[in-house]
Design an enzyme around this catalytic site. Structure first.
Site, short mmCIF file in Angstrom:
data_model
loop_
_atom_site.label_atom_id
_atom_site.label_comp_id
_atom_site.label_asym_id
_atom_site.label_seq_id
_atom_site.Cartn_x
_atom_site.Cartn_y
_atom_site.Cartn_z
N GLU A 72 0.84 -1.21 0.00
CA GLU A 72 0.00 0.00 0.00
C GLU A 72 0.86 1.24 0.00
O GLU A 72 0.58 2.23 -0.68
CB GLU A 72 -0.92 0.00 1.24
CG GLU A 72 -1.92 1.15 1.28
CD GLU A 72 -1.41 2.43 1.94
OE1 GLU A 72 -2.07 3.47 1.81
OE2 GLU A 72 -0.33 2.42 2.56
N GLU A 73 1.93 1.20 0.81
CA GLU A 73 2.74 2.41 1.03
C GLU A 73 3.39 2.94 -0.23
O GLU A 73 3.70 4.12 -0.32
CB GLU A 73 3.82 2.13 2.09
CG GLU A 73 3.28 1.87 3.49
CD GLU A 73 2.71 3.11 4.14
OE1 GLU A 73 2.62 4.15 3.49
OE2 GLU A 73 2.34 3.01 5.33
#
Ligand code: ZN
Ligand code: ZN
Length: 468
Positions: free
Chosen positions: A327-328
């Site tokens: 996600e990051e």
């Protein structure tokens, strides 16, 4: 649109109305099961044990690293131990990067060290480092508008402060500098980028985070300064003399590699192909242990499913916990999930994600067709006693969920108090001691109400027209 807030009194009136007319999506039985689940969640400290386990036994888990690999193994084992019916992974492809050292110091006119960290996927300095004059910009827009001659060969310094807010709404404007700053500086021939950390603290920690790197032809070193160091640089610049800074950082782009979405299910008893997705992201940044971002979210959704799995019977639909990978670095796991499952999106009745730390939930947002607002009103009967108010219908369900919402999938958003979230976000200070076990219980209590009722209700939630 903004829905009027439903008070506790409103909830009671709604309950009476439910008894009078039976045309409501959630039965009295459904609501009483959800109430039992809610009250069990308030008694259980199991979510805290899960985030404790993740931070102690895995720790940092940036996408594509050894820690990420261990997190994937940890999540599968944990889901099996918690009694999920089905646990599996789906591979995703991720861009990889090695973080080396990062040093910065003012060399003139007032020599002293600065506290910095490399921003995600930034370039290395030449061996021995680089020294250049600082040129300051109020924000990334000012840098984008600046003439090239003002920036070329210099270190561009974006000095934008982030505003503190319970909703975290200061993040959007401030994060533009991180996502777009390196690109803008590189295009104008800057030697490097220095960014005031995107954060609300006054600690001497710099906040890392991802930059937009696709299509940047000549990436340059890009580092975040801790807030006190940004203040220091600002004060030096105010004295009117040229400020020269030396940067020395070593980072390296690595070949792309695999990571995984880890998925666990409580299989539906009547309509197993219909799915309520609750999620969090498994990856974290690499300097803390990712307790708040997003270990707490991982724990909240796993414990929610565990409580539902303990019921004497499964809910009508499948409850699917998706722990998204990467996600990051750009919602990579969620985007690849939606691509891989495009044909099944109509079977996803709704999505929701916990990814805003571990503060108390204070607001319940939705993204539903207007004809389905009565479901949210019924859920509010059980959420209001937890101190939660009805919010708006503009939820994107969380960062990863937003990829589904863009395809018209309905969403629920249990909004946490994020007043101090950006004090710790993406710093070495994102550690377990910031997670309050009592607040975590309140989170699970709200999540179990929403998740169970969505998986159990009659009918469906339809689709929400997409705006763009
Ligand atoms: Zn996050
Ligand atoms: Zn994050």
């Amino acid at each position: 649109m903004f829905r009027p807030l439903l008070t506790l009194t409103g909830g009671l009136i709604a309950t009476l109305a439910v008894t009078a007319a039976q045309a409501v999506p959630l039965s009295k039985e459904d609501l009483s099961v959800a109430e039992v689940l809610r009250d069990r969640a308030l008694e259980s400290s199991d979510a805290y044990s899960i985030v404790e386990s993740l931070t102690v036994e895995v720790g940092p888990r940036r996408a594509g690293t050894e820690g990420d690999r261990r997190a994937v193994a940890w999540a599968q084992e944990k889901m099996k131990a918690l009694g999920f019916d089905r646990v599996y992974t789906e591979q995703i492809d991720v861009q990889r990067w090695h973080r080396g050292h990062a040093h910065a110091e003012v060399v003139a006119p007032y020599p002293q060290p600065l506290v910095v960290t490399s921003l995600g996927y930034g370039a290395a300095t030449p061996g021995g480092g680089l020294t250049a004059e600082i040129v300051e910009f109020a924000d990334v827009e000012a840098l984008q508008k600046a003439p090239t001659r003002k920036v070329k060969g210099k270190i561009a310094f974006i000095n934008k402060r982030m505003e503190r807010a319970r909703t975290g709404e200061g993040y959007g404007p401030a994060v533009q500098g991180r996502s777009q700053g390196m690109r803008a500086a590189a295009e104008k021939g800057a030697a490097a980028l220095l960014l005031r950390s995107v954060g609300t603290d006054h600690d001497r920690f710099a906040h890392t985070g991802m930059m937009s790197i696709d299509g940047v032809e000549n990436p340059i070193p890009a580092l975040a300064l801790s807030a006190p160091d940004a203040n220091l640089l600002e004060a030096m610049l105010e004295r009117g003399k040229p400020v020269r800074v030396k940067l020395d950082t070593h980072n390296e782009r690595l070949p792309d590699g695999p990571s995984f979405n880890v998925i666990g299910e409580i299989t539906g008893r009547e309509k197993p192909q219909e799915v309520m997705i609750i999620g969090a992201h498994l990856d974290s940044w690499d300097e803390g242990t990712g307790a708040l971002d997003d270990g707490a979210g991982v724990a909240i959704v796993m414990e929610t499913a565990r409580l539902i799995a303990e019921l004497p019977q499964r809910p009508r639909r499948t409850l699917r916990v998706v722990l998204y990978g990467a996600e990051e670095i750009g919602l990579v796991g969620a985007k690849q999930y939606v691509d891989a499952h495009r044909d099944e999106l109509d079977d996803i009745i709704a999505v929701s994600e916990s990814d805003f730390g571990a503060g108390k939930i204070w607001r319940f947002d939705t993204r539903l067709p207007e004809s389905k607002f009565d479901i949210a009103d019924q859920m509010m009967q059980l959420l209001a006693p937890l101190g939660i108010e009805r919010g708006n219908n503009e939820s994107h369900g969380g960062p990863d969920s937003s990829v589904f919402v863009a395809q018209g999938v309905p969403a629920f958003g249990l909004y946490q108090d994020g007043s101090d979230y950006f004090d710790y976000h993406h710093t070495p200070n994102d550690t377990l001691d910031k997670v309050d076990p009592e607040k975590l219980k309140q989170n699970v209590a709200a999540w179990v109400v929403m998740s169970f009722l969505a998986a159990e209700m009659e009918g469906d939630l339809g689709r929400v027209p997409t705006e763009h």
